[in-house]
Enzyme design. Structure first.
Site, PDB file in Angstrom:
ATOM      1  N   LEU A 199      56.230-164.424 -21.950  1.00  0.00           N
ATOM      2  CA  LEU A 199      55.858-165.231 -20.648  1.00  0.00           C
ATOM      3  C   LEU A 199      57.250-165.283 -19.996  1.00  0.00           C
ATOM      4  CD1 LEU A 199      54.155-168.271 -22.213  1.00  0.00           C
ATOM      5  CD2 LEU A 199      53.088-166.448 -20.588  1.00  0.00           C
ATOM      6  N   ASP A 200      57.315-165.186 -18.605  1.00  0.00           N
ATOM      7  CA  ASP A 200      58.682-165.384 -17.824  1.00  0.00           C
ATOM      8  C   ASP A 200      59.362-166.243 -18.177  1.00  0.00           C
ATOM      9  OD1 ASP A 200      57.971-163.007 -16.371  1.00  0.00           O
ATOM     10  OD2 ASP A 200      57.216-163.823 -14.464  1.00  0.00           O
ATOM     11  N   ARG A 201      60.778-166.450 -17.882  1.00  0.00           N
ATOM     12  CA  ARG A 201      61.574-167.599 -18.412  1.00  0.00           C
ATOM     13  C   ARG A 201      61.113-168.698 -17.600  1.00  0.00           C
ATOM     14  NH1 ARG A 201      68.027-167.530 -17.840  1.00  0.00           N
ATOM     15  NH2 ARG A 201      68.607-169.871 -18.461  1.00  0.00           N
TER      16      ARG A 201
ATOM     17  N   THR B  84      58.030-169.729 -16.892  1.00  0.00           N
ATOM     18  CA  THR B  84      56.627-170.236 -17.095  1.00  0.00           C
ATOM     19  C   THR B  84      56.615-170.612 -18.605  1.00  0.00           C
ATOM     20  OG1 THR B  84      55.845-168.199 -15.753  1.00  0.00           O
ATOM     21  CG2 THR B  84      54.478-169.213 -17.220  1.00  0.00           C
TER      22      THR B  84
END
Length: 254
Positions: free
Chosen positions: A53-55, A57
């Site tokens: 997961l993106d930072r 998110t």
């Protein structure tokens, strides 16, 4: 301490906080907290990230407890057997030509996103790769605050997003492509909208949350469905926009 949403002998799912990196990276030398290391210390054993997961998110993040399980779960992702569902708040009303809510698909190829340092020697002219995202507008609201000079109000939509492929920043880039950027996105988003929501709600985080994850149990093959509650900041926006009931209803949308 991380919130554990599901756990068995082979894997564990946690509710990743927004702003926390999944694992240590030399690109972020000053960071001291990472999901993988925190979970390792919490469980007292090594864990293996199966997806990312993106930072900025938040939401459901799956780890395997051993390398064999990591391979088996990764194969489920590659075979598109894993169900992922996100909730997001975006700029504008996301409606079809008949002004109706409904499910639609974004089919728009994306070029690989290269990091200036990590991808220094990568080919900058790589061809775009196919990227598919299903999306559904769940609710809309018009707020009485100014987000752009031309308008006296601001419109927002609550979205359910389902990535069919897994390109870098796919959901964020796809929503910007259809002119409905996710609120709080400082890379692909709308600065004026981000500032307006911050001023009205006090929330600046990316309003993108991995709320549901479904996969096959490695123990008996049964279906595992995991739901990740929204954090306090996301809930503050839901309350400000009059969408409190959706916080409970989202668990029925996988």
């Amino acid at each position: 301490m991380l919130s554990i949403l599901y756990q068995d002998e082979t894997c564990v799912v946690v509710n990743k906080p927004a702003g926390m990196l999944v694992h240590r990276s030399w690109l972020d030398k000053h960071e001291t907290q990472f999901v993988m290391q925190t979970l390792r210390d919490q469980l007292g054993q090594h864990v293996y990230p199966v997806h990312r997961l993106d930072r900025p998110t938040s939401g459901a993040l799956l780890f395997a407890k051993d390398s064999d399980s990591a391979r088996a779960l990764s194969m489920q992702f590659e075979a598109h057997k894993v169900q992922k569902s996100y909730v997001a708040v975006v700029r504008g009303y996301v409606l079809d030509a008949q002004k109706q809510l409904g499910k639609r698909r974004i089919d728009y190829a994306l070029k690989p996103k290269l990091d200036k340092i990590a991808d220094k020697f990568a080919d900058p002219n790589k061809a775009a790769k196919p990227a598919l995202t299903d999306y559904e507008c769940l609710a809309t609201v018009e707020m009485p605050f100014v987000a752009a000079v031309r308008y006296s109000t601001a419109r927002y939509s609550l979205m359910r997003l389902t990535p069919i492929t897994g390109r870098k920043h796919q959901l964020r880039r796809h929503m910007t492509h259809i002119f409905h950027p996710i609120v709080g996105d400082t890379t692909h988003g709308d600065t004026a909208q981000n500032k307006a929501v911050l001023a009205h709600t006090g929330v600046s985080r990316l309003l993108l949350h991995a709320h549901a994850l479904g996969f096959e149990s490695l123990i008996d093959g049964s279906a595992v469905q995991v739901f990740a509650p929204l954090d306090d900041d996301f809930m503050a926006v839901m309350k400000a926009f009059g969408w409190q009931a959706w916080a409970q209803d989202l668990q029925r949308l996988l």
